[in-house]
Motif scaffolding. Structure first.
Motif, short mmCIF file in Angstrom:
data_model
loop_
_atom_site.label_atom_id
_atom_site.label_comp_id
_atom_site.label_asym_id
_atom_site.label_seq_id
_atom_site.Cartn_x
_atom_site.Cartn_y
_atom_site.Cartn_z
N VAL A 148 0.86 -1.16 0.06
CA VAL A 148 -0.05 0.07 0.06
C VAL A 148 0.94 1.31 0.07
O VAL A 148 0.62 2.13 -0.61
N GLN A 149 2.01 1.15 0.85
CA GLN A 149 2.72 2.38 0.90
C GLN A 149 3.67 2.77 -0.41
O GLN A 149 3.71 3.78 -0.89
N SER A 150 3.85 1.36 -1.06
CA SER A 150 4.48 1.51 -2.37
C SER A 150 3.49 2.24 -3.37
O SER A 150 3.94 2.83 -4.33
N LYS A 153 1.23 4.19 -2.97
CA LYS A 153 1.41 5.75 -2.55
C LYS A 153 2.34 6.52 -3.05
O LYS A 153 2.43 7.57 -3.42
N ASN A 154 3.61 5.61 -3.03
CA ASN A 154 4.70 6.35 -3.27
C ASN A 154 4.80 6.58 -4.92
O ASN A 154 5.52 7.56 -5.51
N GLY A 172 2.39 7.18 -6.63
CA GLY A 172 1.40 8.47 -6.88
C GLY A 172 2.37 9.70 -6.72
O GLY A 172 2.13 10.68 -7.21
N SER A 173 3.00 9.86 -5.51
CA SER A 173 3.78 10.96 -4.85
C SER A 173 4.61 11.23 -6.01
O SER A 173 5.22 12.29 -6.15
#
Length: 317
Positions: free
Chosen positions: A77-79, A81-82, A84-85
């Motif tokens: 999930v964090q990946s 988000k990364n 997108g960022s």
């Protein structure tokens, strides 16, 4: 099932089954965490934790599997988000690096200064710990990667990027008798004095341990002090407790004027400094740049080849 429930369960596990500490870390209430974990267990039809009264005392066998999958899911999930960022906020974000005291104190300051100048909006966090702690920080997702100077306990689960090597030196007070010994220094002479070195120095596979074992002196060595970091090591050498074995790069001619440096690169094999990370890590542009600042040969192309290649080649320095 909610991601929040998985996060709560995992945080309780990371805080040694202490719900109160997990609640503090997540800035929420203890009853709220307990309720969400109960709801998750009801939905799954299995207990994740074993309880004694209101206390959590252990993890069940199916709970161990759930927690492993939860860690992987939250990391993915964090990946996402990364990713997108990467396109919306190319020069801002966060980067967490786990490393040893020696690297943080002596190898990283110039790299961090350059990185901060190039990426002033990136929140940079440096975590320190033992080899075991570094491995846990990376595998749990607390750190994006680790800069390790020793072999990590479970490095086969991580991808290792070899960056450079460092050699050992012996340090002693200016009036120590070892300074009158014939040079180059022999391992027999070194073993005749009380020694101060790193906590991990006599762990299996360490170059210091191997050298004394080959000389059949391992059982005769007097370890006066096993230090957690180089500054502590040097402090007690200055006090006269013993002769120090440390990373040569950690000797500062200005601040260590009362210590004499003896090269020991002929006694101990060089140690490799590597960057360790999970093979499913998504790196943002500034993370690649940090790695290349630290190890110029580690370009994005080479990092990706090591990180994502299904077959691991020998990427030696």
């Amino acid at each position: 099932m909610k991601l929040q429930q998985l996060r709560y369960a995992l945080e309780v596990y990371r805080h040694n089954l202490n719900v109160s500490e997990a609640a503090d870390a997540l800035f929420t209430s203890q009853p709220g965490i307990s309720k969400q974990i109960r709801l998750l267990e009801e939905e799954l039809g299995v207990q994740i934790f074993i309880r004694s009264g209101k206390r959590i005392v252990s993890v069940t066998q199916p709970g161990q599997v759930v927690l492993q999958l939860a860690e992987r899911i939250l990391h993915d999930v964090q990946s996402i988000k990364n990713i997108g960022s990467e396109f919306t906020e190319q020069n801002s974000g966060s980067l967490t690096i786990a490393t040893s005291h020696t690297q943080a104190r002596y190898a990283l300051p110039s790299v961090i200064a350059c990185f901060r100048e190039r990426y002033p909006k990136v929140r940079l966090t440096i975590l320190q710990g033992s080899p075991e702690a570094l491995e846990e920080m990376v595998t749990s997702g607390k750190a994006d990667f680790a800069i390790a100077t020793e072999v990590l306990p479970n490095e086969h689960d991580l991808r290792m990027l070899p960056c450079s090597q460092w050699v050992h030196a012996v340090v002693a007070p200016q009036d120590h008798p070892i300074l009158d010994a014939p040079h180059p220094l022999s391992i027999e002479t070194l073993a005749s004095y009380p020694l101060i070195t790193y906590e991990f120095a006599f762990a299996a596979g360490n170059s210091i341990a191997r050298t004394f074992q080959r000389a059949q002196l391992a059982d005769q060595v007097d370890i006066a002090l096993a230090a957690a970091d180089t500054d502590i090591l040097k402090t007690y050498v200055k006090l006269g407790l013993g002769v120090g074995i440390m990373a040569k790069m950690a000797y500062d001619p200005k601040t260590d004027q009362d210590l004499y440096l003896i090269d020991a690169s002929h006694l101990f094999a060089p140690s490799t400094i590597s960057i360790a990370m999970r093979p499913d890590t998504y790196l943002r542009r500034y993370a690649y740049d940090f790695i290349e600042m630290f190890a110029p040969q580690m370009t994005q192309e080479r990092v990706d080849k090591i990180l994502y290649s299904p077959v691991q080649e020998d990427f030696s320095i």
